[in-house]
Scaffold this active site. Structure first.
Site, short mmCIF file in Angstrom:
data_model
loop_
_atom_site.label_atom_id
_atom_site.label_comp_id
_atom_site.label_asym_id
_atom_site.label_seq_id
_atom_site.Cartn_x
_atom_site.Cartn_y
_atom_site.Cartn_z
CB CYS A 226 -0.90 -0.01 1.23
SG CYS A 226 -1.87 1.51 1.45
CB CYS A 229 -0.50 2.10 5.76
SG CYS A 229 -1.31 0.61 5.12
CB CYS A 248 -4.88 -0.89 1.99
SG CYS A 248 -3.82 -1.10 3.44
CG ASP A 376 20.20 -4.48 -14.82
OD1 ASP A 376 20.59 -5.64 -15.06
OD2 ASP A 376 19.66 -4.16 -13.74
#
Length: 470
Positions: A226, A229, A248, A376
């Site tokens: 999330c 949070c 969430c 990469d």
């Protein structure tokens, strides 16, 4: 005190800049000359004229785009096809619409596109739909009048250039914040796009088929935490990667209300998808669930500009493959599908699309690691090759490109036996391999510069026209 050859310009956000008309005119003139030579004689060259103009006048784009309102399309995957579909839709109402059709989406390519278009001649302001590289959103936004931003998705991609995808999003936000009145049309299924409050008017699009599950994304998925949070996100419905109807359970952060949504996908093949948007059925002549998202993004933008569902159906029905996006090429009677891949999420979606093919096929993966590809190559290890190879043991395989040894090892680890895996360090050898395999259909997956190199070989062999498909 300014010289007489300089003009004071208010660009609309309180910033005062100076322009030198002589320098700007010189930049445009030399760039147009170089464009004419490159395209008239060499049949290509999408970035050099813009690069030349910018060296002479770094702000040349400001003058070129002065009479245009601009729609910027950006994100990790889907920019080119989304831009193409938006253009197809909007040209039904804006016939003089301007765009950058080659997919050259950095500053030099965008400048070149305006140079190729020529001066806007209408009395009303022109409209431009521009595919813009994520890192170039802010520099371009500083020089043009943005009417709308279209955000497709953000995944981990070319980390040597962008870093983590939160850094990529900030690069985009730096541009959006310059135009707080511009409409933002964003993928509501991507948690990152609703993680920050913006001043702009917002329209979200996504998938909503009515499911109410409680799902988790695979542990190695980017963006499963999330953004408010940092607890693990759950999904009522998940399409792929971190996209879906997220929520969430800890803080209540959830997908925003959708203005436009896909309510069902009724059929998928490697070359088409049939789906429903807002009770309207559409068919797209290109495969992959990820391209349904691109179509939905285009639909959402076009609807905001007054395009009708019937006009959108015409835009979706066109059978024109965009550069490197499932282009089909015939080589000695065999059908070859060329697909750009550049990051693990896009690669896995392409492998999933190919998995819908019920006919035997051969597969080649061409890997380069130049600046435009990302230097990469570790991203290939996040591709779902093991599952794919397990399901297609009888296919002919080839690896090639400048980093063919990297992808050769990856395919061997995935289960392809060394003696069954052809290699092509020189992409000239790919055409001979295609002619020699028993399968009548070949998929060529290639990074960006490998696509360019492969298309040049195909053009030299007379299999496609020189230059770019738009």
């Amino acid at each position: 005190m300014l010289e007489l050859t300089e003009l004071i310009t208010d660009v609309g956000d309180g910033t005062i800049t100076t322009e030198n008309p002589i320098r700007s005119a010189t930049a445009r003139g030399l760039a147009r000359l170089s464009y004419g030579i490159l395209h008239g004689i060499f049949k290509g060259g999408s970035a050099f004229p813009g690069n030349l103009a910018a060296r002479i006048d770094p702000d040349v784009l400001r003058g070129l785009a002065r009479d245009y309102d601009v729609i910027i399309v950006t994100g990790t995957n889907g920019k080119t096809l989304t831009t193409s579909m938006i253009v197809k839709a909007l040209r039904q109402q804006y016939p003089d619409l301007m765009t950058n059709p080659t997919g050259s989406n950095m500053m030099s390519g965008i400048i070149s596109a305006f140079i190729a278009q020529g001066r806007h001649k209408g009395q009303d302001r022109g409209l431009a739909v521009l595919e813009v590289d994520e890192a170039n959103v802010a520099p371009v936004s500083a020089l043009v009048n943005v009417k709308a931003y279209v955000l497709t998705n953000i995944f981990r991609d070319q980390m040597d250039r962008y870093g983590e995808f939160y850094t990529t999003y900030q690069k985009i936000l730096d541009g959006i914040e310059m135009h707080p009145d511009a409409l933002v049309v964003a993928n509501g299924d991507a948690p990152i796009f609703s993680s920050r409050e913006l001043k702009n008017p917002m329209r979200y699009y996504g998938f909503d088929t009515g499911r109410h599950d409680n799902l988790l994304a695979p542990p190695n998925t980017d963006g499963v935490l999330c953004p408010r949070c940092e607890h693990i996100l759950h999904y009522k419905e998940r399409t792929y990667s971190n996209l879906g109807n997220f929520f969430c359970p800890n803080c209540g952060f959830a997908r925003p209300e959708l203005a436009y949504h896909v309510s069902g996908v009724t059929e998928q093949t490697p070359t088409s998808s049939t789906f429903t948007i807002d009770q309207q059925n559409f068919t797209l002549n290109i495969g992959g669930l990820y391209n349904v998202y691109n179509a939905l993004a285009a639909y959402s933008v076009a609807a905001e500009f007054g395009v009708t569902p019937a006009q959108m159906a015409d835009a979706f029905a066109y059978d024109e493959k965009v550069f490197g996006r499932q282009e089909e090429i015939i080589i000695d009677g065999k059908r070859v599908t060329l697909v750009l891949v550049k990051n693990p999420v896009g690669l896995n979606q392409v492998l999933d699309m190919i998995g819908h093919d019920d006919q035997e096929f051969a597969l080649a993966v061409l890997l380069n690691a130049n600046y435009a590809d990302g230097i990469d190559t570790s991203w290939i290890w996040d591709g779902n090759f093991e599952e794919f190879v397990h399901d297609h043991q009888q296919s002919s395989y080839m690896v090639g490109g400048e980093r063919y040894k990297d992808i050769e090892l990856r395919m061997q680890v995935a289960g392809v036996k060394a003696d069954a895996l052809a290699t092509a360090p020189d992409l000239n050898n790919v055409v001979d391999w295609v002619k020699g395999v028993p399968e009548q259909h070949v998929y060529l997956l290639a990074t960006y510069t490998a696509v360019l190199q492969m298309r040049k070989h195909l053009a030299d062999g007379g299999y496609i026209a020189a230059g770019f498909n738009a």
